[in-house]
Write a protein that holds these residues in place. Structure first.
Motif, PDB file in Angstrom:
ATOM      1  N   GLU A 171     101.550  43.272  97.505  1.00  0.00           N
ATOM      2  CA  GLU A 171     102.116  43.680  98.792  1.00  0.00           C
ATOM      3  C   GLU A 171     103.608  43.340  98.869  1.00  0.00           C
ATOM      4  O   GLU A 171     104.411  44.152  99.346  1.00  0.00           O
ATOM      5  N   ARG A 172     103.971  42.136  98.401  1.00  0.00           N
ATOM      6  CA  ARG A 172     105.385  41.760  98.418  1.00  0.00           C
ATOM      7  C   ARG A 172     106.210  42.682  97.533  1.00  0.00           C
ATOM      8  O   ARG A 172     107.315  43.100  97.910  1.00  0.00           O
ATOM      9  N   ALA A 173     105.685  42.998  96.339  1.00  0.00           N
ATOM     10  CA  ALA A 173     106.408  43.897  95.436  1.00  0.00           C
ATOM     11  C   ALA A 173     106.567  45.281  96.062  1.00  0.00           C
ATOM     12  O   ALA A 173     107.625  45.922  95.947  1.00  0.00           O
ATOM     13  N   GLU A 174     105.523  45.756  96.730  1.00  0.00           N
ATOM     14  CA  GLU A 174     105.594  47.072  97.383  1.00  0.00           C
ATOM     15  C   GLU A 174     106.619  47.065  98.516  1.00  0.00           C
ATOM     16  O   GLU A 174     107.405  48.011  98.670  1.00  0.00           O
ATOM     17  N   ASP A 175     106.644  45.980  99.313  1.00  0.00           N
ATOM     18  CA  ASP A 175     107.621  45.886 100.392  1.00  0.00           C
ATOM     19  C   ASP A 175     109.043  45.859  99.844  1.00  0.00           C
ATOM     20  O   ASP A 175     109.952  46.529 100.378  1.00  0.00           O
ATOM     21  N   GLN A 176     109.264  45.088  98.780  1.00  0.00           N
ATOM     22  CA  GLN A 176     110.593  45.008  98.187  1.00  0.00           C
ATOM     23  C   GLN A 176     111.028  46.352  97.605  1.00  0.00           C
ATOM     24  O   GLN A 176     112.193  46.749  97.714  1.00  0.00           O
ATOM     25  N   THR A 177     110.078  47.056  96.978  1.00  0.00           N
ATOM     26  CA  THR A 177     110.390  48.367  96.414  1.00  0.00           C
ATOM     27  C   THR A 177     110.755  49.349  97.513  1.00  0.00           C
ATOM     28  O   THR A 177     111.719  50.123  97.394  1.00  0.00           O
ATOM     29  N   GLU A 179     111.988  48.641 100.420  1.00  0.00           N
ATOM     30  CA  GLU A 179     113.289  48.253 100.959  1.00  0.00           C
ATOM     31  C   GLU A 179     114.426  48.715 100.056  1.00  0.00           C
ATOM     32  O   GLU A 179     115.444  49.242 100.522  1.00  0.00           O
ATOM     33  N   MET A 180     114.258  48.559  98.716  1.00  0.00           N
ATOM     34  CA  MET A 180     115.299  48.980  97.793  1.00  0.00           C
ATOM     35  C   MET A 180     115.457  50.490  97.794  1.00  0.00           C
ATOM     36  O   MET A 180     116.583  51.019  97.732  1.00  0.00           O
ATOM     37  N   GLU A 181     114.333  51.227  97.879  1.00  0.00           N
ATOM     38  CA  GLU A 181     114.416  52.682  97.932  1.00  0.00           C
ATOM     39  C   GLU A 181     115.127  53.132  99.201  1.00  0.00           C
ATOM     40  O   GLU A 181     115.957  54.057  99.182  1.00  0.00           O
ATOM     41  N   ALA A 182     114.793  52.498 100.353  1.00  0.00           N
ATOM     42  CA  ALA A 182     115.450  52.855 101.601  1.00  0.00           C
ATOM     43  C   ALA A 182     116.942  52.535 101.540  1.00  0.00           C
ATOM     44  O   ALA A 182     117.778  53.319 102.013  1.00  0.00           O
TER      45      ALA A 182
END
Length: 276
Positions: A171-177, A179-182
């Motif tokens: 979940e943390r990796a998905e949230d960080q990804t 955020e970086m994409e946005a």
């Protein structure tokens, strides 16, 4: 229930709970099986010791029986020699040996009875151990199967400690990804709209377009110069083509001059409007 009794009860309950969590059924069953085997070994050792004692009594009995025969022979020989006194002494020793033999026979019979009883108990204990071994292996297999099934179920449902950590990490990796994409998309949008012009360069969009236009005009001028030079050094057979190309270039230059004149006229009008 008094305070001390309650405290003792709580402590015992806590200890029992800890032991239950720490207890491994497989290890407990193996330990119980080994203890039963130790008991069986002790029974066998007891039977062996008892049998040894019985054999000693039997050896002693045979020696007494040999002495009885010897005293019989002595009594007969004494009678032949008319030595009644010696015959009496031999018979008295015979009677004493016979009494000892009877006592030994009683002891041997008791030992034999005890030995038979121990052998029966040993056989019963051995059968129980074999039954326990079968149940132990069955129970261990069931426990291991249940444990494996529980681990698989926890892994599938994600409720286990390790799987829970993995799920949270995902979940943390998905949230960080996300955020970086946005952030990357936002940066691209700001660059496209020119919002970063004043930060990244001291020129705005119009300055860049004007600079590009000047560069294109310089390139076009250099190209015309190059064509003109090549036209002067070309062969006579190519003069017609060169003249035709030069005429096309002249027409294009005239059109560019006209366009520039229009632009200049428009700029003059803008200046006059500003002055007014």
């Amino acid at each position: 229930m008094g305070i001390l009794s309650r405290t003792s009860y709580v402590i015992r309950s806590k200890i029992n709970s800890i032991l239950n969590r720490a207890e491994d059924p497989s290890e407990t069953l193996d330990y119980s099986y080994e203890k039963m085997r130790d008991q069986l070994q002790q029974v066998k050792q007891g039977i062996a010791d008892l049998t040894t004692q019985k054999k000693r009594l039997e050896i002693q009995k045979r020696r007494l029986e040999e002495n009885v025969e010897k005293h019989n022979d002595q009594a007969r020989e004494a009678v032949r020699q008319d030595r009644d006194d010696l015959a009496r002494r031999a018979l008295e020793k015979k009677q004493a040996k016979m009494s000892q033999i009877e006592e030994l026979e009683t002891q041997i019979a008791n030992l034999q009875e005890t030995q038979d009883g121990l052998v029966d108990k040993k056989n019963q204990l051995q059968n129980r151990i074999e039954e326990f071994r079968t149940k132990k292996e069955t129970m261990k297999a069931r426990y291991e199967a249940a444990e494996a099934s529980s681990r698989v179920s926890e892994a599938m449902s994600g409720v286990g400690d390790e799987m829970g950590d993995v799920g949270r990490a995902l979940e943390r990796a998905e949230d960080q990804t996300d955020e970086m994409e946005a952030r990357s998309a936002a940066m691209d949008e700001l660059v496209d709209t020119g919002a970063f012009d004043d930060v990244m360069s001291d020129k705005d969009a119009i300055d860049r377009e004007l600079s590009t236009g000047r560069s294109n005009a310089e390139v076009d001028g250099e190209l015309e110069t190059l064509k003109a030079e090549m036209g002067k050094s070309a062969a006579p057979s190519e003069d017609a083509e060169t003249e035709s190309s030069s005429a096309d270039v002249d027409e294009e230059l005239e059109e560019m001059d006209v366009a520039e004149e229009d632009v200049e006229a428009e700029l003059e009008e803008l200046k006059n409007e500003d002055d007014a």
